[in-house]
Enzyme design. Structure first.
Site, short mmCIF file in Angstrom:
data_model
loop_
_atom_site.label_atom_id
_atom_site.label_comp_id
_atom_site.label_asym_id
_atom_site.label_seq_id
_atom_site.Cartn_x
_atom_site.Cartn_y
_atom_site.Cartn_z
N HIS A 175 15.94 -61.61 12.03
CA HIS A 175 15.17 -61.88 13.24
C HIS A 175 14.50 -61.40 13.69
CE1 HIS A 175 16.64 -58.55 16.44
NE2 HIS A 175 17.44 -58.21 15.31
N CYS A 176 13.94 -62.57 14.68
CA CYS A 176 12.76 -62.51 15.80
C CYS A 176 13.21 -62.30 17.07
CB CYS A 176 11.06 -62.28 15.32
SG CYS A 176 11.08 -63.90 14.71
N ALA A 177 12.81 -62.36 17.96
CA ALA A 177 12.51 -63.51 18.83
C ALA A 177 13.08 -64.44 18.90
CB ALA A 177 11.86 -63.07 20.12
N SER A 194 10.02 -63.36 11.83
CA SER A 194 11.44 -62.81 10.48
C SER A 194 11.53 -64.22 9.53
CB SER A 194 12.74 -63.19 11.33
OG SER A 194 12.98 -64.73 12.62
#
Length: 198
Positions: A129-131, A137
């Protein structure tokens, strides 16, 4: 239905050439995936956003064993290994910024190897994940598919975007393009060597 390893590449022929950035971006416009908080984009690889990363209930419900945070650090998604201390989760953080000038490629192999180890562990399921789960990601998942699943960049983009709408920034696409060219040259050299060895 998820792609299996058998359908990994339709473009493995020696005639494959890495497309231009604009052609790659056009591929991403054909949005067939979803905009969920989290989607399974390859067997036991989940791609998603910060909301899903903070939801221990969802992570436990899916039996996630490994988390790769592509937005690690105090100014981003600051979960870290301590956040998951009460869960049996192996954590790996990459302090990356979603900026076309940021060099994410320095993390390609370490992140790909982390994902590979996760999938090869007993019952391994990895959440990357990222934001938003669309750029940083997604780029690391694409790099994994190219490095460990022997996919071309085109195949990797098609595979992931069939399950999730992704949009790596232009800088990350360019870095993936460089990786694709390098891996394609290696495949061609291996093929040529194998042909000569016959």
């Amino acid at each position: 239905m998820l792609h299996t390893r058998d359908s990994s590449s339709l473009t493995h022929g020696s005639s494959y050439e890495t497309p231009s950035i604009s052609d790659l971006q056009q591929l991403l416009w054909l949005r067939a995936g979803s905009d969920n908080h989290m989607d399974e984009v390859w067997p036991n690889i989940y791609l998603g956003d910060a909301w899903a990363a903070r939801s221990k209930t969802i992570l436990q419900g899916l039996n996630i064993t490994h988390i790769l945070n592509a937005a690690d650090g105090p100014y981003s998604i600051n979960t870290g290994a301590k956040y998951y201390a009460d869960l049996e989760i192996e954590y790996y953080g990459v302090e990356a910024f979603d900026d076309p000038s940021f060099d994410l490629s320095i993390f390609f192999y370490d992140a790909a190897n982390f994902i590979c180890r996760a999938l090869n562990s007993s019952g391994g399921k990895v959440f990357v994940h990222c934001a938003m789960g669309v750029s940083r990601s997604a780029t690391l998942v694409l790099a994994f598919l190219m490095i460990h699943e022997n996919m071309t960049l085109v195949d990797a983009l098609k595979t992931v975007s069939a399950h999730r709408n992704i949009c790596p920034n232009s800088g990350f696409l360019s870095q993936l393009r460089d990786l694709d060219i390098k891996l394609n040259e290696e495949r061609n050299r291996t093929r040529a060597f194998a042909t000569r060895g016959l």
